[in-house]
Design an enzyme around this catalytic site. Structure first.
Site, PDB file in Angstrom:
ATOM      1  N   CYS A  50       0.896  -1.185   0.000  1.00 15.67           N
ATOM      2  CA  CYS A  50       0.000   0.000   0.000  1.00 15.67           C
ATOM      3  C   CYS A  50       0.919   1.216   0.000  1.00 15.67           C
ATOM      4  CB  CYS A  50      -0.871   0.004   1.247  1.00 15.67           C
ATOM      5  SG  CYS A  50      -1.667  -1.570   1.593  1.00 15.67           S
ATOM      6  N   ALA A  51       1.456   1.572  -1.143  1.00 19.10           N
ATOM      7  CA  ALA A  51       2.684   2.371  -1.147  1.00 19.10           C
ATOM      8  C   ALA A  51       2.510   3.883  -1.298  1.00 19.10           C
ATOM      9  CB  ALA A  51       3.614   1.865  -2.242  1.00 19.10           C
ATOM     10  N   PRO A  99       1.773   7.757  -0.778  1.00 17.92           N
ATOM     11  CA  PRO A  99       2.581   8.472  -1.775  1.00 17.92           C
ATOM     12  C   PRO A  99       4.059   8.077  -1.808  1.00 17.92           C
ATOM     13  CG  PRO A  99       2.263   9.858   0.161  1.00 17.92           C
ATOM     14  CD  PRO A  99       1.489   8.588   0.420  1.00 17.92           C
ATOM     15  N   GLY A 100       4.488   7.155  -0.961  1.00 15.40           N
ATOM     16  CA  GLY A 100       5.856   6.665  -1.124  1.00 15.40           C
ATOM     17  C   GLY A 100       6.784   6.871   0.070  1.00 15.40           C
ATOM     18  N   GLY A 101       6.218   7.268   1.217  1.00 18.95           N
ATOM     19  CA  GLY A 101       7.066   7.478   2.401  1.00 18.95           C
ATOM     20  C   GLY A 101       7.816   6.215   2.799  1.00 18.95           C
ATOM     21  N   LYS A 102       7.080   5.109   2.936  1.00 19.13           N
ATOM     22  CA  LYS A 102       7.743   3.860   3.355  1.00 19.13           C
ATOM     23  C   LYS A 102       8.619   3.345   2.210  1.00 19.13           C
ATOM     24  CE  LYS A 102       5.068   3.850   7.048  1.00 19.13           C
ATOM     25  NZ  LYS A 102       4.234   4.991   6.653  1.00 19.13           N
ATOM     26  N   ASP A 121       1.284  -1.151   4.952  1.00 23.44           N
ATOM     27  CA  ASP A 121       1.032   0.109   5.667  1.00 23.44           C
ATOM     28  C   ASP A 121      -0.411   0.462   5.305  1.00 23.44           C
ATOM     29  OD1 ASP A 121       1.703   2.398   7.175  1.00 23.44           O
ATOM     30  OD2 ASP A 121       2.127   3.539   5.361  1.00 23.44           O
ATOM     31  N   CYS A 135      -1.835   4.135  11.038  1.00 25.15           N
ATOM     32  CA  CYS A 135      -1.692   5.370  11.814  1.00 25.15           C
ATOM     33  C   CYS A 135      -2.938   5.542  12.663  1.00 25.15           C
ATOM     34  CB  CYS A 135      -1.414   6.589  10.960  1.00 25.15           C
ATOM     35  SG  CYS A 135      -1.727   6.404   9.256  1.00 25.15           S
TER      36      CYS A 135
END
Ligand code: SAM
Length: 483
Positions: A130-131, A133-136, A198, A251
């Site tokens: 579940c990527a 906007p790309g933080g992880k 995530d 979160c």
């Protein structure tokens, strides 16, 4: 008589009651934290951060004076810092160049979870399910062995482009961006060493950062989120090889979304992996008494205890077996090897061409695939709906090669290509997609650069320099007062 108005007036009452029950005497402190400003934190790109070490954001501060995020220290590949306030990142060319990512600090705990449970010194196959906007994803790219494969997947179509843009900025060539429903990835069974889920959640931990999330919150929506998370986890489970690691994060503080799904995984062929976190980090160990593990099953950040938002993370190891997919099972291929002459010409744009093999998509895009991953990439060509595949370098138009924006931002680009150092004002004009004018004539493809980092391409035509920034990347805000 005046009545005492709670600090969190306007917040959903059922949420506050749930938190009062969860936190007991800590609730008052939690409630006070909810009305404090959200901390701002940035995480450095280990392959681009050299130019950032002494960078001043406007005139306000120097990065060397900033407080570190405790779980991303100086010695780690993911150095991260708190900023004293929120600057306009749009106006920082280094942000546009992918020198750092703006990420909420609690969610960077992912690094510690990986550090303690997987061997980051060996190549792995990793899925960020579940990527966007790309933080992880950018964190994962930063810490994985360079010969690892990282697939960053996003199911919501409208969110794929921001994911792709952020990964292009980050500039790692071992990455695939894909667009699948998790339930639609079952041709990759047993394929991955690590899967990060995530998950979409009720967002309780982000209420102070994003008050709109509060409007969507209800006890019913929490139930819906929990059921959706379970479906995503059920789809993720078979994708892991035996012994593979699944990292589940949200979160939210909600036990229905966190502990209940921990229970689900523990009853579905996974064992929970406890972490050892220093007490001074103030991250709370969550128990699930009925599981009788004796250890914590997950780790929760609360805004009154850490300098960050609400975040939950839990790590699992797969004990069950799923027959792994065979890499050579497919013969269908959409891409073809680049012809020798074109390959020799395209190779000049790469720093270490021997590390890559060059391919061409049906639409003419030239791709550099890391050789260490070539067989895997060729298999994925038919197994995935990809939206970005290795390093997409550009296209041949006749004998000319038109380099892509992703190539300019890639860490694999030839370091000796000609560049044009821009002032901050000109860098902002570049991001406004204005054509730049110089006193001296310049010729051919040049890398627009700022503080030694590539921003994108320009092409010199006399004293005018045409701007090849993709139009979707153009900054929209009015910058007149800054240039
Ligand atoms: N990992 C991201 C990061 O660190 O920047 C944040 C991910 S966000 C918490 C959850 C993501 O899950 C969203 O991008 C959302 O579009 C996606 N999503 C929503 N519904 C989904 C579903 N049914 N299956 C998988 N992903 C879903």
């Amino acid at each position: 008589m005046t009545t005492h108005k709670p600090l969190s007036a306007g917040w959903p009452l059922a949420f506050l009651e749930q938190m009062r029950a969860q936190l007991g005497s800590d609730f008052t402190e939690f409630e006070s934290a909810l009305v404090q400003p959200t901390p701002v934190s940035i995480r450095m790109n280990p392959r681009k951060m050299a130019g950032v070490a002494t960078h001043q954001y406007g005139s306000a501060y120097n990065i060397n004076d900033l407080a570190q995020v405790p779980w991303c220290p100086e010695t780690s590949p993911v150095r991260a810092f708190y900023l004293p306030e929120r600057p306009s990142f749009t106006l920082d060319p280094l942000f546009q160049a992918g020198a750092y990512y703006v990420q909420e600090a609690s969610s960077m705990l992912l690094y510690e979870a990986l550090r303690q449970t997987v061997n980051l010194n060996r190549p792995m196959r990793v899925l960020d399910l579940c990527a966007a906007p790309g933080g992880k994803s950018t964190l994962l790219a930063s810490v994985l062995h360079p010969d690892s494969l990282l697939i960053c997947n996003e199911v919501i179509r409208s969110r794929v482009s921001v994911l792709r843009e952020n990964l292009d900025k980050w500039g790692y060539p071992n990455v695939v961006v894909s667009h699948h429903d998790p339930e639609d990835m079952n041709n990759l069974t047993g394929f991955f060493d690590v899967v990060v889920v995530d998950a979409p959640c009720s967002g309780e931990g982000l209420f102070r950062k994003d008050p709109d999330a509060m409007q969507e919150w209800s006890e019913d929506s929490v139930q819906l989120c929990s059921a959706r998370q379970k479906r995503i986890l059920a789809a993720a489970a078979p994708l892991l090889d035996k012994g593979g690691v699944l990292i589940y994060s949200t979160c939210t503080y909600n036990d229905t979304e966190n502990n209940e799904n921990v229970r689900y995984l523990v009853n579905s062929g996974f064992r929970n992996r406890p972490l050892i976190l220093p007490a001074e980090w103030n991250v709370v160990e969550k128990q699930a008494g009925d599981l009788e593990t004796g250890d914590a099953v997950g780790y929760q950040c609360y805004p009154h205890r850490v300098r960050g938002e609400g975040f939950f993370i839990s790590v699992f190891q797969k004990t069950g077996f799923t027959a792994p997919v065979k890499l050579d099972a497919r013969t269908f291929r959409t891409i073809r090897a680049l012809r020798t002459r074109e390959a020799a010409s395209a190779a000049k744009w790469l720093q270490n061409p021997a590390d890559f093999s060059l391919w061409e998509k049906p639409n003419g895009d030239v791709m550099a695939l890391p050789k260490a991953l070539e067989k895997t990439f060729l298999f994925l060509d038919s197994a995935l709906k990809s939206k970005g595949f290795g390093l997409e370098m550009g296209q041949f138009k006749g004998t000319d090669f038109i380099p892509s924006h992703a190539l300019a931002l890639s860490t694999a680009i030839n370091q000796n290509l000609p560049g044009l150092a821009l002032s901050k004002e000109d860098a902002l004009r570049y991001f406004k997609k204005e054509n730049l004018v110089f006193d001296e004539p310049v010729k051919g493809w040049l890398l627009a650069q700022y503080e030694g980092l590539n921003l994108g391409w320009v092409k010199g035509v006399g004293t005018r320099v045409n701007n090849y920034l993709p139009k979707d990347w153009r900054i929209r805000m009015d910058i007149k007062e800054y240039i």
